[in-house]
Design an enzyme around this catalytic site. Sequence first.
Site, mmCIF file in Angstrom:
data_model
loop_
_atom_site.group_PDB
_atom_site.id
_atom_site.type_symbol
_atom_site.label_atom_id
_atom_site.label_comp_id
_atom_site.label_asym_id
_atom_site.label_seq_id
_atom_site.Cartn_x
_atom_site.Cartn_y
_atom_site.Cartn_z
ATOM 1 N N TYR A 55 -22.886 2.447 -4.266
ATOM 2 C CA TYR A 55 -22.130 1.736 -3.228
ATOM 3 C C TYR A 55 -23.048 1.447 -2.047
ATOM 4 O O TYR A 55 -23.368 2.325 -1.251
ATOM 5 C CB TYR A 55 -20.921 2.542 -2.763
ATOM 6 C CG TYR A 55 -19.877 2.809 -3.831
ATOM 7 C CD1 TYR A 55 -19.810 2.040 -4.982
ATOM 8 C CD2 TYR A 55 -18.945 3.842 -3.690
ATOM 9 C CE1 TYR A 55 -18.857 2.293 -5.957
ATOM 10 C CE2 TYR A 55 -17.984 4.096 -4.661
ATOM 11 C CZ TYR A 55 -17.960 3.313 -5.789
ATOM 12 O OH TYR A 55 -17.007 3.555 -6.759
ATOM 13 N N PRO A 201 -6.324 1.645 -7.006
ATOM 14 C CA PRO A 201 -4.921 2.103 -6.973
ATOM 15 C C PRO A 201 -3.982 1.059 -6.376
ATOM 16 O O PRO A 201 -2.798 1.036 -6.700
ATOM 17 C CB PRO A 201 -4.983 3.358 -6.088
ATOM 18 C CG PRO A 201 -6.232 3.213 -5.270
ATOM 19 C CD PRO A 201 -7.196 2.478 -6.149
ATOM 20 N N LEU A 202 -4.540 0.174 -5.513
ATOM 21 C CA LEU A 202 -3.716 -0.896 -4.933
ATOM 22 C C LEU A 202 -3.960 -2.206 -5.687
ATOM 23 O O LEU A 202 -3.633 -3.287 -5.178
ATOM 24 C CB LEU A 202 -4.068 -1.094 -3.442
ATOM 25 C CG LEU A 202 -4.149 0.168 -2.580
ATOM 26 C CD1 LEU A 202 -4.595 -0.176 -1.155
ATOM 27 C CD2 LEU A 202 -2.806 0.882 -2.544
ATOM 28 N N GLY A 203 -4.569 -2.112 -6.862
ATOM 29 C CA GLY A 203 -4.906 -3.322 -7.615
ATOM 30 C C GLY A 203 -5.875 -4.180 -6.820
ATOM 31 O O GLY A 203 -5.790 -5.402 -6.860
ATOM 32 N N LEU A 208 -0.008 -5.291 -3.835
ATOM 33 C CA LEU A 208 0.797 -5.319 -2.605
ATOM 34 C C LEU A 208 1.515 -6.642 -2.421
ATOM 35 O O LEU A 208 2.406 -6.771 -1.599
ATOM 36 C CB LEU A 208 -0.099 -5.043 -1.381
ATOM 37 C CG LEU A 208 -1.084 -3.892 -1.520
ATOM 38 C CD1 LEU A 208 -1.891 -3.716 -0.252
ATOM 39 C CD2 LEU A 208 -0.346 -2.607 -1.864
HETATM 40 N N1 LIG Z 1 -15.199 4.375 -10.911
HETATM 41 C C1 LIG Z 1 -15.258 3.070 -10.745
HETATM 42 O O1 LIG Z 1 -15.769 2.328 -11.608
HETATM 43 C C2 LIG Z 1 -14.707 2.471 -9.496
HETATM 44 C C3 LIG Z 1 -14.546 1.073 -9.367
HETATM 45 C C4 LIG Z 1 -14.002 0.580 -8.181
HETATM 46 C C5 LIG Z 1 -13.628 1.445 -7.171
HETATM 47 N N2 LIG Z 1 -13.804 2.803 -7.297
HETATM 48 C C6 LIG Z 1 -13.393 3.762 -6.252
HETATM 49 O O2 LIG Z 1 -11.989 3.632 -6.094
HETATM 50 C C7 LIG Z 1 -11.686 3.405 -4.716
HETATM 51 C C8 LIG Z 1 -10.438 2.546 -4.628
HETATM 52 O O3 LIG Z 1 -10.650 1.275 -5.209
HETATM 53 P P1 LIG Z 1 -10.824 -0.037 -4.332
HETATM 54 O O4 LIG Z 1 -11.148 0.342 -2.920
HETATM 55 O O5 LIG Z 1 -11.777 -0.929 -5.038
HETATM 56 O O6 LIG Z 1 -9.421 -0.760 -4.479
HETATM 57 P P2 LIG Z 1 -7.957 -0.503 -3.856
HETATM 58 O O7 LIG Z 1 -7.913 0.802 -3.142
HETATM 59 O O8 LIG Z 1 -6.990 -0.793 -4.942
HETATM 60 O O9 LIG Z 1 -7.851 -1.707 -2.825
HETATM 61 C C9 LIG Z 1 -8.733 -1.846 -1.757
HETATM 62 C C10 LIG Z 1 -8.483 -3.231 -1.186
HETATM 63 O O10 LIG Z 1 -7.149 -3.295 -0.673
HETATM 64 C C11 LIG Z 1 -7.190 -3.551 0.732
HETATM 65 N N3 LIG Z 1 -6.236 -2.616 1.357
HETATM 66 C C12 LIG Z 1 -6.333 -1.264 1.448
HETATM 67 N N4 LIG Z 1 -5.257 -0.743 2.073
HETATM 68 C C13 LIG Z 1 -4.461 -1.783 2.388
HETATM 69 C C14 LIG Z 1 -3.207 -1.890 3.052
HETATM 70 N N5 LIG Z 1 -2.568 -0.806 3.509
HETATM 71 N N6 LIG Z 1 -2.680 -3.125 3.219
HETATM 72 C C15 LIG Z 1 -3.316 -4.217 2.774
HETATM 73 N N7 LIG Z 1 -4.519 -4.196 2.132
HETATM 74 C C16 LIG Z 1 -5.080 -2.982 1.943
HETATM 75 C C17 LIG Z 1 -8.594 -3.268 1.188
HETATM 76 O O11 LIG Z 1 -8.947 -4.169 2.234
HETATM 77 P P3 LIG Z 1 -9.174 -3.647 3.761
HETATM 78 O O12 LIG Z 1 -10.514 -2.975 3.776
HETATM 79 O O13 LIG Z 1 -9.100 -4.891 4.558
HETATM 80 O O14 LIG Z 1 -8.045 -2.688 4.038
HETATM 81 C C18 LIG Z 1 -9.425 -3.551 -0.058
HETATM 82 O O15 LIG Z 1 -9.744 -4.930 -0.145
HETATM 83 C C19 LIG Z 1 -12.953 2.735 -4.174
HETATM 84 O O16 LIG Z 1 -13.006 2.771 -2.772
HETATM 85 C C20 LIG Z 1 -14.023 3.532 -4.873
HETATM 86 O O17 LIG Z 1 -14.240 4.766 -4.192
HETATM 87 C C21 LIG Z 1 -14.320 3.307 -8.458
#
Ligand SMILES: NC(=O)c1ccc[n+]([C@@H]2O[C@H](COP(=O)([O-])OP(=O)(O)OC[C@H]3O[C@@H](n4cnc5c(N)ncnc54)[C@H](OP(=O)(O)O)[C@@H]3O)[C@@H](O)[C@H]2O)c1
Length: 270
Positions: A55, A201-203, A208
Site C-alpha cells: 500500500y 466491506p462497503l463494496g 452504499l
Molecule cells: N487483501 C486484499 O487483497 C485487499 C484488497 C483491498 C482492500 N483490502 C483491505 O481492506 C480494507 C477495506 O477495503 P477498501 O478500503 O478497499 O474498501 P471499502 O472499505 O469497501 O470502501 C472504501 C471506499 O468507500 C468509501 N467510504 C468509506 N466509508 C464511507 C462512508 N461512511 N460513506 C461513504 N463512503 C465511504 C471510501 O472513500 P473515502 O476515503 O472518501 O471515505 C473508499 O473509497 C482496505 O482498506 C485494505 O486494508 C485488502
Amino acid sequence: MKLGELNVNRIGYGAMRVIEDPDIWGPPKDRANAHRVLRRAYELGANFFDTAESYGPHHSETSIAEAMHPYPKDLVIGTKCGLVRPRKERWDEDGRPEKLRQDLEGSLKRLKLERIDLYQLHAPDPKVPFEDQVGTLARFQKEGKVRHVGLSNITVKQLEAARKIVPIVSVQNRYNLGDRHSEDVLHACERLGIAFLPWYPLGDGSSLRTGKVKALAQKLGAKPSQVVIAWLLKKSPVMLPIPGTGNLAHLEENMAAAQLQLDDVDFKSL
Ligand SMILES: NC(=O)c1ccc[n+]([C@@H]2O[C@H](COP(=O)([O-])OP(=O)(O)OC[C@H]3O[C@@H](n4cnc5c(N)ncnc54)[C@H](OP(=O)(O)O)[C@@H]3O)[C@@H](O)[C@H]2O)c1
C-alpha cells in the site's frame, strides 16, 4: 473477538485508504489528515489496523508508525507480504521466499516493531508452490518475528493445506453485501473458529448506493455505511470488517455502526 489469543473489537480499520489515491500509490495526499484519521480510528475503538507492504507501496505502514508509535498496548497491526508494484496499476504476486523475507524485514523496520502481530500472505503466487509460501511464513513465526499467520485471497482447499503447515488465525477475502463469492471460506472460518476479514466491506463504496440499503438506512435513521457494516457483523461472529476511509466524517459513521443492531427481518431483507 479473537485474533489468535489477541482480543480485538468487532470493527477494525482498513489503512490502505490513508493514501487517498485511487491507485493506492505514493504517500498520503495530506499527511496530517492521514495521522488524524489513524489516531481517531483507534480512539473510536478500532484496535485492529490492516495494512500491507504494497500500500503506497510502504506509505500506509510508514503513516501508521508516524501516527501511532509508540503503540498503545492493545493495538493489533496486521500487515501483508507477497505482492510487487512495478507501477501504479499493477499488483503482481511474488511469493518467492526471498521476496517474502525482504517484505518482512521492510515491514518490521517501517512499523518499528520487533514482531508483527498478524502477518498475512496477500495473495498466493501461482508461480511458487503454495506450501513453500506458507512454509516461509511459518519460518518467520518460528524465528519470533511474526506472532500469528493469516492468509488472504484464498480458497477453502488452500486454507486446509495451509493449516497442515502452520496455525492460521485469519482469512481476508473479498466479501460484502453484493459479493458473497467467499461464503464457503467464511463458513470454513466459522467451523474452525478463525477470524474472517472481509475486504471491500462497503463494496468499495458501491454497496452504499443500492436502493435496499438506502431505504433501510432511512427507515432506521442510520447511514447506509452503518447498515452495511451492521449486516456484516450480524452475518457471522467471526466477521471482522475493516472499512477503509481517509475521511474523518466517514470514519465516525463507520465506527458508530457497532451500535446498530439489525433485527432478523431487516437482516434478511438485504
Ligand atoms: N487483501 C486484499 O487483497 C485487499 C484488497 C483491498 C482492500 N483490502 C483491505 O481492506 C480494507 C477495506 O477495503 P477498501 O478500503 O478497499 O474498501 P471499502 O472499505 O469497501 O470502501 C472504501 C471506499 O468507500 C468509501 N467510504 C468509506 N466509508 C464511507 C462512508 N461512511 N460513506 C461513504 N463512503 C465511504 C471510501 O472513500 P473515502 O476515503 O472518501 O471515505 C473508499 O473509497 C482496505 O482498506 C485494505 O486494508 C485488502
